[in-house]
Design a protein around this motif. Structure first.
Motif, short mmCIF file in Angstrom:
data_model
loop_
_atom_site.label_atom_id
_atom_site.label_comp_id
_atom_site.label_asym_id
_atom_site.label_seq_id
_atom_site.Cartn_x
_atom_site.Cartn_y
_atom_site.Cartn_z
N ASP A 1 4.44 5.93 -6.37
CA ASP A 1 4.26 6.49 -7.72
C ASP A 1 5.41 7.42 -8.13
OD1 ASP A 1 1.92 5.10 -7.98
OD2 ASP A 1 0.62 6.79 -7.53
N THR B 1 -5.22 0.45 1.80
CA THR B 1 -5.55 0.53 0.39
C THR B 1 -6.19 1.87 0.07
OG1 THR B 1 -7.12 -0.28 -1.30
CG2 THR B 1 -7.50 -1.03 0.95
N VAL B 2 -5.65 2.55 -0.95
CA VAL B 2 -6.13 3.90 -1.27
C VAL B 2 -7.52 3.83 -1.91
CG1 VAL B 2 -5.65 6.01 -2.57
CG2 VAL B 2 -3.76 4.74 -1.54
N THR B 3 -7.62 3.15 -3.05
CA THR B 3 -8.94 3.12 -3.69
C THR B 3 -9.93 2.28 -2.88
OG1 THR B 3 -8.16 1.36 -5.16
CG2 THR B 3 -8.20 3.58 -6.08
N ALA C 1 0.59 -7.84 -8.22
CA ALA C 1 -0.78 -8.26 -7.94
C ALA C 1 -1.57 -7.07 -7.43
CB ALA C 1 -0.77 -9.36 -6.88
N ARG C 2 -2.78 -6.90 -7.95
CA ARG C 2 -3.60 -5.80 -7.45
C ARG C 2 -5.03 -6.29 -7.21
NH1 ARG C 2 -2.37 -0.39 -10.67
NH2 ARG C 2 -3.44 0.52 -8.90
N ASN D 1 -9.76 -7.61 -2.97
CA ASN D 1 -10.41 -8.36 -1.90
C ASN D 1 -10.85 -7.48 -0.74
OD1 ASN D 1 -7.45 -8.24 -1.64
ND2 ASN D 1 -7.80 -9.21 0.34
N LEU D 2 -10.11 -6.39 -0.49
CA LEU D 2 -10.47 -5.54 0.66
C LEU D 2 -11.69 -4.66 0.35
CD1 LEU D 2 -6.87 -4.68 1.86
CD2 LEU D 2 -8.53 -6.18 2.98
N ARG E 1 4.29 5.08 -14.48
CA ARG E 1 5.39 5.77 -13.80
C ARG E 1 6.76 5.29 -14.31
NH1 ARG E 1 1.94 9.70 -12.57
NH2 ARG E 1 0.14 8.83 -11.51
N ILE F 1 5.12 -1.27 -1.45
CA ILE F 1 3.67 -1.23 -1.73
C ILE F 1 3.28 -2.27 -2.79
CG2 ILE F 1 1.71 0.25 -2.39
CD1 ILE F 1 3.10 1.25 0.15
N1 EPU Z 1 -4.25 -4.53 -1.96
C1 EPU Z 1 -4.76 -5.74 -1.56
N2 EPU Z 1 -6.13 -5.89 -1.57
C2 EPU Z 1 -6.98 -4.91 -1.95
C3 EPU Z 1 -6.44 -3.68 -2.35
C4 EPU Z 1 -5.07 -3.51 -2.35
O1 EPU Z 1 -4.03 -6.65 -1.21
O2 EPU Z 1 -8.19 -5.13 -1.94
C5 EPU Z 1 -2.80 -4.34 -1.98
C6 EPU Z 1 -2.28 -4.06 -3.39
O3 EPU Z 1 -2.05 -5.26 -4.09
C7 EPU Z 1 -1.03 -3.27 -3.14
C8 EPU Z 1 -1.36 -2.49 -1.87
O4 EPU Z 1 -2.47 -3.16 -1.27
O5 EPU Z 1 0.03 -4.15 -2.90
C9 EPU Z 1 -1.73 -1.05 -2.07
O6 EPU Z 1 -2.68 -0.93 -3.07
P1 EPU Z 1 -3.79 0.21 -3.13
O7 EPU Z 1 -5.14 -0.41 -3.08
O8 EPU Z 1 -3.47 1.28 -2.14
O9 EPU Z 1 -3.55 0.79 -4.59
P2 EPU Z 1 -4.68 1.33 -5.52
O10 EPU Z 1 -5.70 1.99 -4.68
O11 EPU Z 1 -5.11 0.30 -6.48
C10 EPU Z 1 -3.74 3.74 -5.82
C11 EPU Z 1 -3.27 4.59 -6.96
C12 EPU Z 1 -1.97 4.04 -7.51
C13 EPU Z 1 -0.94 4.06 -6.39
C14 EPU Z 1 -1.47 3.26 -5.18
C15 EPU Z 1 -0.55 3.32 -3.98
C16 EPU Z 1 -5.36 5.40 -7.87
C17 EPU Z 1 -6.35 5.39 -8.96
N3 EPU Z 1 -4.31 4.59 -7.98
O12 EPU Z 1 -3.90 2.44 -6.34
O13 EPU Z 1 -1.56 4.90 -8.56
O14 EPU Z 1 0.26 3.49 -6.82
O15 EPU Z 1 -2.75 3.77 -4.78
O16 EPU Z 1 -0.35 4.62 -3.57
O17 EPU Z 1 -5.51 6.16 -6.92
C18 EPU Z 1 -0.50 5.48 -10.58
O18 EPU Z 1 -1.11 6.57 -10.54
O19 EPU Z 1 0.46 5.26 -11.36
C19 EPU Z 1 -0.91 4.42 -9.66
C20 EPU Z 1 -0.60 3.14 -9.87
#
Ligand code: EPU
Length: 418
Positions: A306, A163-165, A120-121, A124-125, A372, A328
């Motif tokens: 990753d 959350t990174v993004t 799940a991605r 919401n945040l 990955r 994660i």
């Molecule tokens: N999450 C929530 N709510 C949100 C956002 C995230 O519950 O609003 C949860 C996600 O479901 C997940 C966790 O928080 O379980 C972490 O997610 P995060 O938002 O950090 O991931 P992301 O920002 O969508 C980036 C990278 C990913 C990397 C993750 C974790 C980018 C473009 N993508 O994703 O990279 O795995 O951080 O480090 O920066 C990849 O390059 O292969 C890749 C998937």
């Protein structure tokens, strides 16, 4: 659809250069929406996800010029503040335009991402944070619409998980908000720090990027800037593991070793010799007995999710039992079944994978399920007896630029077939 055909067994020897970071380049490109002046970005990897966001930015109103690894973006005005489903479904990071669009023109319409191969991605945040900054959010027909006709105003945003993004999106929203924004429990990833560096060059006032509390003092407007994105730590890490798994001697250049600390530590514990010849280079020498070492993924500076799949490939060749825990994402073990088809002994129980080794891998037909995961299959294939055919390598093209050329130059028997 392209495939990789890999004949395993060759130890890799030589130098592999690192590209610019995909995950730093994506928010940097989105940040160009925050200003009407030109933004010039260097070291942008020519991978598929970058082409996807460039297409999105053009639809939104940016003029883009690509010259090798340099991209010049100019967005005199926002023509269409929207990220359509067709693009978001191929790349979740499209939601990175949400913050900049609301900040620049008070309005954005962004498709909600659906299911994903790694779990799940939700976003919401991102939405919660924008609401804290005063945006009105409406959700309908699979889209979220955010509006802030009078502009955003600074606020405290406490993320209940990292959350990174989400951190990047909110940082980009807050730079043009009225007053101070404080992001708590923010992501500390190097890509967040790199984005803050670009935004600062554009005139933003940001403190604390790289720590879990980021303070942003909104400014009236941002200007153009020129910036070189950081090296891709995940690409570099993948090549280090390639050297280790093939019992080779691989020097990864143009990287930032300080971003790879958790991986280097695990490799050393597993018995791989890792040295740092200079500030931008790491060298691995395999060939000794590999030991199994447990690993748990964590946010930075912990072990990157990753690199989990690639590390699992390595552990199939190590002596003993390695327990790999993914904290994660909730479904990021699709590569385990494919590695098992090649002869690995891996049992997945929920968020944990138990890898018993060493097991001789043998070439087989396998399917890449995400970016990955595909890299881990390439690594497994490099050490497998016989030929492996990896299907759906478009996944790997999302994030690795010409991985087959780079690996072939150091001795891998890998070719792309259509
Ligand atoms: N999450 C929530 N709510 C949100 C956002 C995230 O519950 O609003 C949860 C996600 O479901 C997940 C966790 O928080 O379980 C972490 O997610 P995060 O938002 O950090 O991931 P992301 O920002 O969508 C980036 C990278 C990913 C990397 C993750 C974790 C980018 C473009 N993508 O994703 O990279 O795995 O951080 O480090 O920066 C990849 O390059 O292969 C890749 C998937």
């Amino acid at each position: 659809m392209d495939k990789f055909v890999i004949a395993g067994g060759a130890a890799l020897h030589g130098e592999i250069p690192t590209n610019g970071s995909k995950n730093a380049a994506l928010p940097a490109l989105a940040a160009a929406l925050l200003t009407a002046e030109p933004v010039v970005l260097h070291r942008i990897p020519r991978v598929r996800d970058i082409r996807t966001i460039e297409r999105l930015l053009v639809d939104i109103g940016s003029r883009t010029e690509v010259d090798g690894e340099t991209v010049r973006l100019h967005t005199p005005e926002i023509v269409c503040p929207e990220a359509p489903y067709e693009l978001v479904k191929t790349m979740r990071a499209s939601s990175l335009v949400l913050g900049p669009l609301v900040a620049r023109c008070g309005r954005a319409r962004v498709s909600l991402p659906g299911g994903c191969a790694i779990g799940a991605r939700p976003i919401n945040l991102h939405i919660f944070g924008l609401e804290q900054l005063g945006a009105r959010i409406n959700q309908a027909h699979g889209y979220i619409e955010a509006e802030a006709p009078q502009g955003l105003r600074g606020a405290v945003v406490q993320f209940d998980r990292i959350t990174v993004t989400g951190t990047e999106d909110l940082m980009m929203a807050a730079v043009l908000a009225k007053g101070e924004t404080v992001l708590r429990n923010a992501a500390r990833e190097p890509e967040v720090v790199d984005l803050a560096a670009l935004l600062t060059k554009m005139g933003a006032r940001i403190e604390g990027a790289g720590s879990s509390t980021i303070r942003i003092e909104g400014v009236e407007r941002l200007g153009g800037a020129e910036h070189t994105v950081i090296p891709d730590r995940i690409e570099a890490g993948t090549f280090l593991i390639a050297g280790a798994i093939t019992a080779g001697d691989v020097t990864v250049t143009d990287c930032l070793p300080e971003h790879l600390g958790a991986l280097v530590s695990k490799l050393q514990q597993a018995g791989v010799e890792v040295t740092q010849p200079d500030a931008a280079t790491l060298r691995v020498r395999g060939g000794g007995r590999l030991r199994s070492v447990d690993m748990t993924t964590e946010e930075y500076p912990g072990f990157a999710t990753d690199l989990q799949a690639q590390y699992m490939a390595l552990m199939t060749q190590a002596e003993g039992i390695a327990i790999i825990i993914e904290t994660i994402f909730d479904n990021r073990f699709m590569h385990a079944q494919e590695l098992a088809r090649m002869g690995a002994n891996i049992r997945v129980e929920g968020r944990q994978a138990i890898v018993a080794g060493p097991h001789v891998l043998t070439g087989a037909g396998v399917i890449a399920s995400d970016l990955r995961a595909s890299a881990s299959l390439v690594l497994g294939a490099l050490v497998a007896k016989g030929e492996t055919v990896i299907d759906r390598v478009y996944h790997i093209d999302r994030g690795y630029e010409k991985i087959e050329t780079k690996l072939a130059r150091v001795g891998a028997h890998i070719r792309r077939v259509e």
